[in-house]
Structures are given as structure tokens and as C-alpha cells.
Design a protein around this motif. Structure first.
Motif, short mmCIF file in Angstrom:
data_model
loop_
_atom_site.label_atom_id
_atom_site.label_comp_id
_atom_site.label_asym_id
_atom_site.label_seq_id
_atom_site.Cartn_x
_atom_site.Cartn_y
_atom_site.Cartn_z
N PHE A 88 1.02 -1.46 -0.37
CA PHE A 88 -0.19 -0.18 -0.21
C PHE A 88 0.76 0.82 0.06
CE2 PHE A 88 -1.80 3.05 2.05
CZ PHE A 88 -3.28 3.49 2.10
N LEU A 89 1.38 0.83 1.53
CA LEU A 89 2.28 2.82 0.80
C LEU A 89 3.52 2.55 -0.50
CD1 LEU A 89 4.36 1.94 4.26
CD2 LEU A 89 2.20 3.70 3.41
N ARG A 90 3.89 1.53 -1.34
CA ARG A 90 4.51 1.29 -1.96
C ARG A 90 4.08 1.91 -3.42
NH1 ARG A 90 6.25 -3.09 -2.36
NH2 ARG A 90 4.96 -4.05 -3.57
N LEU A 91 2.89 1.88 -3.66
CA LEU A 91 1.97 2.02 -4.88
C LEU A 91 0.80 3.02 -4.30
CD1 LEU A 91 0.78 -1.64 -5.63
CD2 LEU A 91 2.85 0.02 -6.82
N VAL A 92 1.00 3.04 -3.27
CA VAL A 92 0.31 4.48 -3.05
C VAL A 92 -0.31 5.55 -1.54
CG1 VAL A 92 -3.14 5.15 -2.77
CG2 VAL A 92 -2.25 2.79 -3.65
N GLY A 93 0.61 4.94 -0.94
CA GLY A 93 0.69 5.71 0.23
C GLY A 93 1.67 6.85 -0.37
N TRP A 94 3.33 6.22 -0.41
CA TRP A 94 3.75 7.79 -0.83
C TRP A 94 3.82 8.48 -2.10
CZ3 TRP A 94 5.53 7.92 3.83
CH2 TRP A 94 5.99 6.10 4.65
N ARG A 95 3.07 7.73 -2.95
CA ARG A 95 2.32 8.68 -3.86
C ARG A 95 1.70 9.96 -3.45
NH1 ARG A 95 3.04 5.20 -9.16
NH2 ARG A 95 5.07 3.96 -8.72
N LEU A 96 0.89 9.27 -2.40
CA LEU A 96 -0.16 10.72 -1.90
C LEU A 96 0.20 11.73 -1.17
CD1 LEU A 96 -3.34 8.38 -1.35
CD2 LEU A 96 -2.80 10.14 -3.34
N LEU A 97 1.44 10.85 -0.40
CA LEU A 97 1.52 12.37 0.13
C LEU A 97 3.25 13.07 -0.47
CD1 LEU A 97 2.82 13.33 3.36
CD2 LEU A 97 4.32 10.45 3.34
N ALA A 98 3.60 12.00 -1.06
CA ALA A 98 4.12 13.40 -1.96
C ALA A 98 3.50 14.87 -2.70
CB ALA A 98 4.74 12.20 -3.30
N TRP A 99 2.88 13.77 -3.33
CA TRP A 99 1.53 15.22 -4.08
C TRP A 99 1.17 16.13 -3.06
CZ3 TRP A 99 -3.69 16.05 -3.40
CH2 TRP A 99 -3.93 16.77 -3.85
N TRP A 100 -0.06 15.36 -1.95
CA TRP A 100 0.07 16.66 -0.73
C TRP A 100 1.39 17.37 -0.20
CZ3 TRP A 100 -3.46 19.34 1.22
CH2 TRP A 100 -3.40 19.37 2.45
N ARG A 101 2.50 16.74 -0.50
CA ARG A 101 3.47 17.78 0.40
C ARG A 101 4.01 18.19 -1.01
NH1 ARG A 101 5.15 17.31 5.46
NH2 ARG A 101 7.42 18.21 4.68
N ARG A 102 4.42 17.87 -1.48
CA ARG A 102 4.50 18.94 -3.09
C ARG A 102 3.41 20.96 -3.01
NH1 ARG A 102 6.81 18.58 -8.00
NH2 ARG A 102 5.86 20.42 -9.48
#
Length: 479
Positions: free
Chosen positions: A99-113
Motif C-alpha cells: 500500500f505504501l509503495r503503490l499509493v501511500g508515498w505517492r499521495l503523501l508526495a503529492w500533498w507535500r509538493r
């Protein structure tokens, strides 16, 4: 009388007094509205395409409910808004890693960007001096990509033309505080691009226990702890020399004993010999039964180092024209010379004769020993040149907590602190900072942060008991 000025007629001058500066308005070119609309529309479409390309999952999550509501009615949009969080929560509970590899970290990256970096990019760049405001226009480095890992945000930046890496490394504190991080590290991604690492948490805050004794006899690299990114910290000792520098209580013993612990199976199988020099009589004497040779007083230390030089020279004579690299065998084992406090033997030695013998032997070993299987692992507290004149002969260097910021570059090389090796800011409290270090390897000039496992007195007693009981595994790597 008056010269005609570009953009205005003479009658628009503010004053005709000779000693007053002439003020005039520049000519203004009015852009047609259609051109402005076309440019704005193009930038809007290009930004939307770029957003979809870089963040497909986050964009889909945001767009899908609205699309369903428009096509099939608001009930479907509400259902999707309810079902998607439930499905993601179940996925996270069942298989958190995927979940973190495919979704979690990408959503977090988008939000923090969007919320952290894009929102504060312009003021941070201008105030820190990395951007320029010329003729009413801001020239800013480009924020290319934001990637999140378990411990940090990795921000890829395209520098302005004419900027250098030093321009950014000199402003790591501005960048860290500007984006709400505790520190910032600068590395070169490729020509014109930098990778900035902003830690969100400290994965090395909790002390590490001693690692298990390996089941396979190997000369390394030896696993001695954990790196900041969560991967094992493996220290290369065969085929190199390692210098460990740190203040009192910084954790030099953790690195030394973790290395010895990882080499015990190789020692038992005959592939490795550990020669220990312990001028302080406090650190290595606790496990002297683990060493093939042990010396404490300066005269015996000089004899031991000269014996290592003789083995090195004898092997060089046999290997000349036959082989260029050493392969550990029972007949020609890897010899690791461990020096607990090298400054006691080189800088603080009152006997000039012994001092010259020890310095000459160490210089010979560090310049010629690694090709024939003789390595040096040396530790010291004061990294100044007058304390250890041969510190540049150690290809791999480790900086634990240091007393002064200038000492970081003394150990790890010029510019290491500017790139984020803040060894002088490591906490002096044992639970928080002992064993934490920045390393700079011969194969990678960029500093890496890691923490060594703590080998307690009880662990050393167990190592001695296991070693003397002859119960260590004898499996040889590659056998």
C-alpha cells in the motif's frame, strides 16, 4: 534645450530644475487580450497534463468522484467517496508495504509538493538568495519532483543557469527551516539538477542492540548497524582502511566491537586474524581472548605494527606478477589491525624513537597494505593534522559526534558539512547520539548517516565465551 527621451515627451517631465534627477515613464506595449487568453489557456492545459502525468493516482482520486456525479448522478459520486477510503484502509491493514509503495508515498508526495514546497517555494528561494528578482520578474530554480520515503522528502531541483552546488550547500539551514525540516542534505542528481533530502523523522533515534553474530564466515562487508534509509549499514574492512573519529562517548567502541563481532566466524574459520592495539588499556582488553595478537604498551605496539609490515612485504613479494588482489585463505588470511586510540601512539607519545617507528609503520600499512590483505581500523578523538598526519591515507572515514564544525571537514573531506554531514550537531546524550555517525566512502563522496549497534559488556563476555567454546559456525562464504 531638452533631449527627447524614449517613451515620453519632454512636457511629461516632472521638473526642469537642472540639479534635479529627470524622471520619466518608459513606453508601455499593450498586449492584445486574445494573446493573453491563449497564453493563459496553454499554461493551464500544460499544467493539467503535467499534473496527471506525474501524479496519476492522486489526480484520479480527486477527479473520479466529480466525473461519476456528472455522468451518473450524485449518488455514485458519494458512493465512491465512501468506498475508496474503506478499500484503501483495508488494503493498508492487509498489506501495508505494498500500500505504501503503490499509493501511500505517492499521495503523501503529492500533498507535500502542493502544501509545503510549492506554497513556500518562491519566498524561500528569494529570501535565501537562490532566486533572483530582476526588472520586476522572479527567476526561480525549478521544482521538478517530490518523492517521499519512510523517513524523508526527496526534492529534485533544476538549478538556475550559472548556479553551482556550493550555492545550495551554503544555504542548507535556510532551506531546512524554510520548509519546516530539521536538516537538509544536498547531492548531485545529474548535470544541472540537485536532490535535496528533508527528513520528516529520525529513524535512528532509538539505540540499536548488538547485531547477531553472522552464520557465514566472511571478511565483509560487515553489517554493523542501520542506515538512515532503513537498509543495513555494512562496513567494508577487507581491501581498504577505515578511520573512525569521535569525541569521548560518541560511540567509537560500538563501531569497533560491531566490526569484530561480524568477523568472528571468519576468525574461527582461519580466514581472518585480528591484531589489537589498546594503548588506553580500557576498550579492547575486555575481549583480548578474541584477538590473534594483542599489545598495550607503546613498545609492544610498535613491534606489532612492524610485524604487520613484514607480513605485508612478504606477501607483496610473493604476489608480485602473480595476482593484484588478495583473496583470503587459511594460509594467507586477512589481517585487520585495530587501533583503539591512535593519537596515544602518534601525537602523545613522549618517546620520539617509538613515535617515529609507529608513524612509519602505520604510513606503510595504509599505503601498501590493502592490496595484500592487511587492513587498518583506527579510532581517535582529535582529527587535527598534527595529531594524525596520515588521516588522508584512509580511504573510508567515519565521523561520530565531533566537538567543532571545522572537524567535520577534517575527517570527511572539504565540503562534507555543507552537504549535510552535521556531525557536530549530534546529541551528546548517550541514548540519543551514541553510535550515530556520518560516513564517507572511497566509492561515494556523498556523506551517509547511520547508527552502529551497541555492543555491551555482556555481549562481549558472550562473544568471548562462544569463541573460546569453539561453537561458532564454520560455514565459509562461497563454500
Amino acid at each position: 534645450m531638452f533631449k527627447k527621451l524614449p517613451g515620453d515627451e519632454a512636457q511629461h517631465l516632472v521638473t526642469t530644475t537642472p540639479d534635479t534627477a529627470v524622471v520619466f515613464r518608459p513606453a508601455v506595449l499593450k498586449t492584445p487580450a486574445i494573446v493573453t487568453i491563449v497564453i493563459f489557456t496553454w499554461r493551464l492545459l500544460a499544467g493539467a497534463v503535467r499534473l496527471l502525468w506525474r501524479y496519476p493516482i492522486a489526480s484520479s482520486v480527486a477527479v473520479a468522484p466529480g466525473a461519476l456525479s456528472w455522468l451518473y448522478g450524485w449518488q455514485w459520486g458519494i458512493a465512491l467517496l465512501v468506498l475508496v477510503p474503506v478499500a484503501l484502509t483495508m488494503w493498508r491493514l492487509v498489506d501495508r508495504a505494498s500500500f505504501l509503495r503503490l499509493v501511500g508515498w505517492r499521495l503523501l508526495a503529492w500533498w507535500r509538493r502542493v502544501w509545503i514546497y510549492r506554497r513556500h517555494w518562491q519566498p524561500v528561494m528569494i529570501v535565501s538568495g537562490l532566486g533572483r528578482h530582476l526588472r520586476g520578474r522572479d527567476y526561480l530554480p525549478r521544482l521538478v519532483r517530490v518523492t517521499c520515503t519512510s523517513w524523508a522528502d526527496l526534492v529534485t531541483v533544476r538549478m538556475l543557469a550559472g548556479q553551482s552546488v556550493k550555492d545550495w550547500s551554503d544555504r542548507i539551514e535556510n532551506l531546512a527551516h524554510g520548509f519546516g525540516a530539521t536538516s537538509c542534505r544536498v547531492t548531485v542528481a545529474r548535470s544541472g539538477r540537485l536532490l535535496l533530502a528533508f527528513p520528516r523523522r529520525d529513524p535512528l533515534a532509538v539505540p540499536l542492540p548488538a547485531l547477531p553474530i553472522p552464520a557465514v564466515a566472511s571478511v565483509g562487508p560487515v553489517e554493523i548497524g542501520k542506515q538512515e534509509d532503513g537498509t543495513p549499514w555494512r562496513l567494508k574492512v577487507h581491501g581498504t582502511h577505515v578511520l573512525v573519529a569521535g569525541a569521548t562517548g560518541a560511540g567509537k567502541g560500538s563501531i569497533i566491537w560491531s566490526t569484530i563481532r561480524g568477523l568472528l566466524p571468519a576468525v574461527r574459520s582461519g580466514l581472518t586474524q585480528i591484531w589489537a592495539l589498546d594503548p588506553k588499556l580500557m576498550e579492547l582488553s575486555f575481549g583480548r581472548d578474541l584477538f590473534d595478537r594483542y599489545a598495550a604498551d607503546p613498545a609492544t605496539c610498535a613491534d606489532l605494527l612492524e610485524a604487520a609490515v613484514k607480513i605485508m612485504q612478504e606477501r607483496a613479494g610473493r604476489f608480485a606478477g602473480v595476482q593484484r588482489n588478495h583473496v583470503p585463505t587459511v594460509d594467507d588470511p586477512f589481517v585487520l589491525v585495530v587501533v583503539d586510540e591512535v593519537a596515544f601512539l602518534t601525537a602523545y607519545q613522549s618517546d620520539k624513537g617509538l613515535k617515529l617507528r609507529i608513524s612509519a609503520a602505520l604510513a606503510t600499512l595504509t599505503t601498501q597494505g590493502r592490496a595484500v590483505g592487511v587492513g587498518v581500523l583506527a579510532a581517535l578523538q582529535d582529527p587535527r593534522k598534527d595529531v594524525l598526519s596520515i588521516r588522508n591515507l584512509f580511504p573510508d572515514k567515519i565521523a561520530l559526534r565531533l566537538d567543532e564544525s571545522e572537524q567535520v571537514d577534517m575527517v570527511l573531506g572539504d565540503g562534507a558539512r555543507d552537504r549535510g554531514a552535521l556531525a557536530d550537531l549530534i546529541s551528546p546524550q548517550p541514548d540519543l547520539g551514541a553510535g550515530i555517525a556520518y560516513t564517507r566512502l572511497e566509492t561515494s563522496p556523498e556523506p551517509m548517516r547511520a547508527r552502529a549497534g551497541y555492543v555491551s559488556d555482556a555481549d562481549i563476555r558472550d562473544m568471548v565465551a562462544v569463541f573460546t567454546a569453539d561453537t561458532l559456525p564454520l560455514t565459509v562464504e562461497g563454500a
